[in-house]
Design an enzyme around this catalytic site. Structure first.
Site, PDB file in Angstrom:
ATOM      1  N   LYS A  22     126.752  58.067  19.302  1.00 29.07           N
ATOM      2  CA  LYS A  22     127.090  57.207  20.381  1.00 29.07           C
ATOM      3  C   LYS A  22     127.195  55.532  19.683  1.00 29.07           C
ATOM      4  O   LYS A  22     127.962  55.026  20.099  1.00 29.07           O
ATOM      5  CB  LYS A  22     126.106  57.177  21.471  1.00 29.07           C
ATOM      6  N   ASN A  23     126.065  55.330  19.037  1.00 31.12           N
ATOM      7  CA  ASN A  23     126.190  53.921  18.631  1.00 31.12           C
ATOM      8  C   ASN A  23     127.245  53.461  17.488  1.00 31.12           C
ATOM      9  O   ASN A  23     127.735  52.251  17.647  1.00 31.12           O
ATOM     10  CB  ASN A  23     124.704  53.476  18.076  1.00 31.12           C
ATOM     11  N   CYS A 117     118.102  44.058  29.912  1.00 31.91           N
ATOM     12  CA  CYS A 117     117.765  45.441  29.655  1.00 31.91           C
ATOM     13  C   CYS A 117     116.382  46.008  29.838  1.00 31.91           C
ATOM     14  O   CYS A 117     115.441  45.170  29.451  1.00 31.91           O
ATOM     15  CB  CYS A 117     118.298  45.776  28.266  1.00 31.91           C
ATOM     16  N   ARG A 122     116.616  41.016  24.902  1.00 27.06           N
ATOM     17  CA  ARG A 122     117.533  41.205  23.665  1.00 27.06           C
ATOM     18  C   ARG A 122     118.477  40.218  23.488  1.00 27.06           C
ATOM     19  O   ARG A 122     119.666  40.000  23.953  1.00 27.06           O
ATOM     20  CB  ARG A 122     118.315  42.519  23.951  1.00 27.06           C
ATOM     21  N   ASP A 305     114.396  54.042  18.638  1.00 18.88           N
ATOM     22  CA  ASP A 305     115.136  55.052  19.708  1.00 18.88           C
ATOM     23  C   ASP A 305     114.442  56.545  19.671  1.00 18.88           C
ATOM     24  O   ASP A 305     114.983  57.226  20.616  1.00 18.88           O
ATOM     25  CB  ASP A 305     116.479  54.900  19.415  1.00 18.88           C
ATOM     26  N   ARG A 397     123.837  58.469  29.645  1.00 15.22           N
ATOM     27  CA  ARG A 397     124.561  57.393  29.021  1.00 15.22           C
ATOM     28  C   ARG A 397     124.766  57.763  27.608  1.00 15.22           C
ATOM     29  O   ARG A 397     125.670  57.436  26.912  1.00 15.22           O
ATOM     30  CB  ARG A 397     123.814  56.103  29.107  1.00 15.22           C
TER      31      ARG A 397
HETATM   32  C1  UD1 Z   1     120.863  48.717  18.368  1.00 19.37           C
HETATM   33  C2  UD1 Z   1     120.976  50.066  19.269  1.00 19.37           C
HETATM   34  C3  UD1 Z   1     119.734  50.452  20.053  1.00 19.37           C
HETATM   35  C4  UD1 Z   1     118.450  50.310  18.984  1.00 19.37           C
HETATM   36  C5  UD1 Z   1     118.508  49.061  18.335  1.00 19.37           C
HETATM   37  C6  UD1 Z   1     117.486  49.167  17.213  1.00 19.37           C
HETATM   38  C7  UD1 Z   1     123.378  50.019  19.696  1.00 19.37           C
HETATM   39  C8  UD1 Z   1     124.533  49.930  20.682  1.00 19.37           C
HETATM   40  N1  UD1 Z   1     122.274  49.862  20.157  1.00 19.37           N
HETATM   41  O1  UD1 Z   1     120.732  47.804  19.540  1.00 19.37           O
HETATM   42  O2  UD1 Z   1     120.091  51.690  20.513  1.00 19.37           O
HETATM   43  O3  UD1 Z   1     117.397  50.576  19.733  1.00 19.37           O
HETATM   44  O4  UD1 Z   1     119.850  48.990  17.686  1.00 19.37           O
HETATM   45  O5  UD1 Z   1     117.835  50.191  16.210  1.00 19.37           O
HETATM   46  O6  UD1 Z   1     123.723  50.302  18.543  1.00 19.37           O
HETATM   47  N2  UD1 Z   1     117.294  40.393  17.929  1.00 19.37           N
HETATM   48  C9  UD1 Z   1     117.433  38.973  18.011  1.00 19.37           C
HETATM   49  N3  UD1 Z   1     118.367  38.276  18.034  1.00 19.37           N
HETATM   50  C10 UD1 Z   1     119.542  38.731  17.874  1.00 19.37           C
HETATM   51  C11 UD1 Z   1     119.801  40.240  17.840  1.00 19.37           C
HETATM   52  C12 UD1 Z   1     118.498  41.055  17.710  1.00 19.37           C
HETATM   53  O7  UD1 Z   1     116.391  38.369  18.026  1.00 19.37           O
HETATM   54  O8  UD1 Z   1     120.636  38.036  17.879  1.00 19.37           O
HETATM   55  C13 UD1 Z   1     115.961  41.104  17.882  1.00 19.37           C
HETATM   56  C14 UD1 Z   1     116.023  42.082  19.166  1.00 19.37           C
HETATM   57  O9  UD1 Z   1     115.231  41.297  20.149  1.00 19.37           O
HETATM   58  C15 UD1 Z   1     115.314  43.156  18.428  1.00 19.37           C
HETATM   59  C16 UD1 Z   1     115.685  43.267  17.121  1.00 19.37           C
HETATM   60  O10 UD1 Z   1     116.278  41.901  16.636  1.00 19.37           O
HETATM   61  O11 UD1 Z   1     114.131  42.838  18.549  1.00 19.37           O
HETATM   62  C17 UD1 Z   1     116.858  44.378  16.851  1.00 19.37           C
HETATM   63  O12 UD1 Z   1     117.782  44.383  17.676  1.00 19.37           O
HETATM   64  P1  UD1 Z   1     119.102  44.938  17.248  1.00 19.37           P
HETATM   65  O13 UD1 Z   1     119.092  45.656  16.065  1.00 19.37           O
HETATM   66  O14 UD1 Z   1     120.323  43.771  17.507  1.00 19.37           O
HETATM   67  O15 UD1 Z   1     119.314  45.943  18.450  1.00 19.37           O
HETATM   68  P2  UD1 Z   1     120.801  46.325  19.270  1.00 19.37           P
HETATM   69  O16 UD1 Z   1     121.785  46.047  18.046  1.00 19.37           O
HETATM   70  O17 UD1 Z   1     120.966  45.630  20.400  1.00 19.37           O
END
Ligand code: UD1
Length: 430
Positions: A22-23, A117, A122, A305, A397
């Site tokens: 999915k991701n 979320c 996030r 996850d 989902r």
């Molecule tokens: C993706 C996955 C999600 C998974 C996560 C971590 C998808 C659609 N979703 O989510 O299922 O749980 O990776 O493996 O692929 N952060 C910041 N600033 C940013 C972005 C992230 O501080 O601009 C922090 C977040 O709060 C979190 C960490 O970085 O603590 C990791 O987040 P991130 O890897 O970005 O998660 P997603 O891409 O949203």
């Protein structure tokens, strides 16, 4: 409202085939609009998040032909709108991938900020930092991210936190920027590599995906391609934990065992047998599984996850396990639900201290989010008696045919939408 009703207590036994990731698919679908030529994508999982993403792609003017359940052809040559605004798209976080894709192709994007979320805050500051470094002006106005650039120009970008979403988003925009972008402290998840491979198959020049330094040499334009998405690492891991928690014996097929190493290692530590094949993993649960500690980390660490599914497995092991959640701050919401089934877990900050119990008893529980929902289903399968899981929309989902796949392993589970149907299930199962 739909629910799962489960009669637990039987080991899961048999073969199950994992769907596409999915991701990875969410990133790839967004990237598919970056060319005016047609793109054929295969091994797409048929889950809600993906179908919402396809609707949004159609909404902005791209053509989407569903060839079959798992194959889609997309043509982005008629996109009129660089502004994505759709009631549904606000609900999936991955809508932020439209910023990178549209900014790369049209140098302009307007996308609603992903809503709150339930696994914690996030932020997307790292995405924005990346777009700005590539020369875009980015503002947040009236709940949307608005990004424009005259020209996107390559840059040297260091991510302050390892972020999957920021890595993919920056990679997409930089694929059509002028010059070579170097992205450091990049995320290394398998789906980063899959999105990079997809973009490369469209003519992009991305090297180093899967390491923490990615080099993206911008090209003028991208072309059509045919691409098959990798198997879903988290779906595979979920079935592995279901096998372990129910003391079953499950062959999980269509996987890349390398992507599952962190999960396999932990299951072996607690005493399960894990046998790897070229594209399958067999997990054999054992009666006396032991405790272990887990800390979620970016890949190749233990995936956040998979934290709830593994915690449920540990809640049925001998001894005390510590589970540390280091990625999202609010990922223990299933603990109160699990307590109603007889688990013994205390949460202190970002650590769950799990005292293993001999067994669970069925109860009515509420899925608080996607992965926690799957974990509660695993708990129900392992529990004595009947469990009803509410709010299964979350589970749908991200898991294709979840109940059918579990039924194929001998699980007594059904999707129902009334008390009458629950009663009918109970009468039938006995
Ligand atoms: C993706 C996955 C999600 C998974 C996560 C971590 C998808 C659609 N979703 O989510 O299922 O749980 O990776 O493996 O692929 N952060 C910041 N600033 C940013 C972005 C992230 O501080 O601009 C922090 C977040 O709060 C979190 C960490 O970085 O603590 C990791 O987040 P991130 O890897 O970005 O998660 P997603 O891409 O949203």
């Amino acid at each position: 409202m739909e629910q799962y009703v489960i009669k637990g207590g039987n080991p899961l036994v048999g073969d199950v085939t994992v769907s596409g990731a999915k991701n990875a698919a969410l990133g790839i679908l967004a990237a598919s609009i970056m060319t005016d030529e047609s793109v054929l994508i295969d091994n797409l999982p048929d889950v809600k998040d993906i179908n919402v993403m396809l609707e949004a792609i159609q909404e902005i003017g791209a053509r989407v032909d569903r060839i079959d359940r798992h194959t889609v052809r997309i043509n982005g040559s008629n996109i009129k709108e660089v502004s994505v605004d759709d009631e549904f798209i606000r609900r999936i976080r991955a809508s932020y991938y439209f910023i990178g894709a549209l900014l790369g192709k049209y140098k302009s994007a307007q996308v609603p900020l992903p809503g709150g979320c339930n696994i914690g805050s996030r932020p997307i500051d790292q995405h924005i930092k990346g777009f700005r470094a590539l020369g875009a002006e980015v503002v947040i106005e009236r709940g949307a991210v608005i990004a424009h650039a005259i020209d996107l120009v390559a840059s040297h970008i260091y991510l302050d936190v390892v972020s999957v979403g920021a890595t993919i988003n920056i990679m997409m925009a930089a694929a059509l920027a002028e010059g070579q972008t170097i992205l450091e402290n990049a995320a290394k998840e398998p789906h980063i590599v899959d999105v990079a491979n997809f973009l490369n198959s469209m003519g992009a020049n991305i090297k180093g995906a899967g390491t923490d330094t990615i080099r993206i040499r911008g090209v003028n334009k991208l072309h059509g391609t045919e691409y098959s998405i990798i198997p879903d690492q988290i779906e595979a891991g979920t079935f592995m934990c279901a096998a372990a928690a129910t003391r079953g014996d499950v062959m999980v097929r269509n996987v890349i065992p390398k992507h599952l190493e962190a999960i396999s290692a932990k299951l072996m530590e607690i005493g399960c047998e894990v046998i790897e094949f070229d594209d399958a993993v067999r997990v054999v649960g054992k009666p006396n599984q032991r405790h272990t500690d887990i800390k979620t980390l970016p890949y190749p660490g233990f995936p956040t996850d998979m934290q709830p599914q593994m915690a449920v497995t540990l809640a049925l092991a001998n001894g005390t396990s510590m589970v540390t959640e280091s990625i999202f701050e609010n990922r223990f919401k299933y603990v109160d639900e699990l307590a109603r089934m007889g688990s013994n877990i205390k949460v202190e900050g970002n650590v769950a201290v799990i005292d293993g119990v001999k067994g669970f008893t069925g109860a009515q529980v509420n899925a608080p989010d996607l992965r926690a929902g799957a974990a509660l289903v695993i708990a129900g399968l392992a529990a004595d008696g009947y469990t009803v899981v509410d709010e299964i929309g979350y589970i749908q989902r991200g898991y294709e045919c979840f109940e059918e796949k579990l039924q194929g392993l001998g699980a007594m589970i059904e999707r129902v939408d009334s008390d009458r149907e629950i009663q009918k299930f109970k009468l039938r199962i006995g």
